[in-house]
Write an enzyme that holds these catalytic residues in place. Sequence first.
Site, PDB file in Angstrom:
ATOM      1  N   ALA A  52       9.020 -50.944 -14.287  1.00 47.85           N
ATOM      2  CA  ALA A  52       8.294 -52.022 -13.805  1.00 47.85           C
ATOM      3  C   ALA A  52       7.939 -53.241 -14.555  1.00 47.85           C
ATOM      4  CB  ALA A  52       7.053 -51.651 -13.025  1.00 47.85           C
ATOM      5  N   GLU A  53       8.097 -54.479 -14.200  1.00 47.57           N
ATOM      6  CA  GLU A  53       7.831 -55.821 -15.195  1.00 47.57           C
ATOM      7  C   GLU A  53       6.500 -55.612 -15.562  1.00 47.57           C
ATOM      8  OE1 GLU A  53       9.139 -55.469 -12.026  1.00 47.57           O
ATOM      9  OE2 GLU A  53       9.763 -57.523 -11.369  1.00 47.57           O
ATOM     10  N   ASN A  54       5.538 -55.171 -15.086  1.00 48.92           N
ATOM     11  CA  ASN A  54       4.200 -55.215 -15.438  1.00 48.92           C
ATOM     12  C   ASN A  54       3.855 -53.878 -16.542  1.00 48.92           C
ATOM     13  OD1 ASN A  54       4.457 -53.737 -13.237  1.00 48.92           O
ATOM     14  ND2 ASN A  54       1.969 -53.242 -13.052  1.00 48.92           N
TER      15      ASN A  54
END
Lengths: 226, 226
Positions: A52-54
């Site tokens: 996930a990008e975060n």
Amino acid sequence: MTRTDWTPRSRSAIAARVAEDIPEGWYVNLGIGVPTLVADRVPEGREVIFHAENGILGIGPAPDPAAVERWLVNAGKQHVTLLPGGCYFHHADSFGMIRGRHLDLCVLGAYEVSAAGDLANWARSVGDTAPAVGGAMDLAIGAQRVWIAMEHVTRKGAPRLVERCSYPLTSPGCVKRIYTDLAVIDVTPRGFEVRDMVPGLTLAALQDMTDAPLALAVAPDALRMG
Amino acid sequence: MIDKFVPSIAEALEGIPDGATLLLGGFGAVGQANLLIEGLLETGLGNLTVVANNAGYGTVGLARLLREGRVRKLICSYPRIAGSTIFEELYAAGRIELELVPQGTLAERMRAAGAGIPAFYTPTGAGTELARGKEICDFDGRPHVLEHALHGDAALIEAWEADRWGNLTYRMAGRNFNPVCAAAASRTIAQTQHVRELGSLDPEAVATPGIFVDRIVHIPYGDPQD
């Protein structure tokens, strides 16, 4: 030929069809919408690591509603879980993984994909009331492969597979394969090539719903052809 | 004795000038320094440029700062507020300027600022509306966009634990942009959920070394709410 000759794949069935093609060991980022459903459809026993990008690698299944961890969200801000072996990192490292071509695959939704693999999935017009891009452009240029999971046509019946995108581009020439509710289509230097279709659908009927020429892949997934 | 803890939010924010550029950590509701951001309302500061991934969450923190008209310009990848239309209304009314930046470029521009790199080329955004007017250069036959470092007058971040030297840890997905912002500002101000004695943080677990941190306030804010 009427539409009753075939049954479109459900959103969940599109996700399952994508998941079937992801080999063990791949690092995969999933976009919002149908792509998110792919995580739950990976065949039992096959290890695929979701990013996930975060700042998360090793996302597990959705949490039990009674045991939600409020500090653990994915890029769509949904609560998730972390698998044993999962880890956290900051945003610059996360996008370094993306831009640095470390992800094997990214599955995204789209408004339109062109026969040259151009992707339009971030804005419907330049003058959007509140334009938002998020990580779409980084994922489109960074992942080793970009696959699209989407409906074959819009709710009004307009083709989403087009000769040339009418919406603003996320990235030119980045899409390798498209999974729709009707077919699986590769983007090749020769244009769109159909790998499989839902049972009962013909190439002519699929072509009617597609705004760019379709050809059968040289080695289509023959057993799947209706 | 070095002690970066200050007893109040007002003291933590002291010295931030009107019209400052502020870097805000956080992703969705997770890892936002909401009380520091709301403390800006008490200072009377306005005409601010805010750098943040989202335009706030709910009606707290950045969403409140926007509603009170303190922000002149937002530099952002996904300027939407879940469950609120504060940003959309300001933008539609022409009361706020928006610089839309792909998420990875936003992170890397801050990383560059913190690492002494004035500008860099990235493949993200090449061939799209977001590269319009920017210098393009081909490397290995691929177009890249010149992007500039993004430095803040102050960074407002949220930590999980802090010691008096300013060493910080984060909780799960609460890390996100926080360490990146911490390194990219002239003064970095952290609100922390927990205070730890010097020497009690595992040195291997420190995600932001104290060199990047100037002031800390103990704010046991509790779990992110959404």
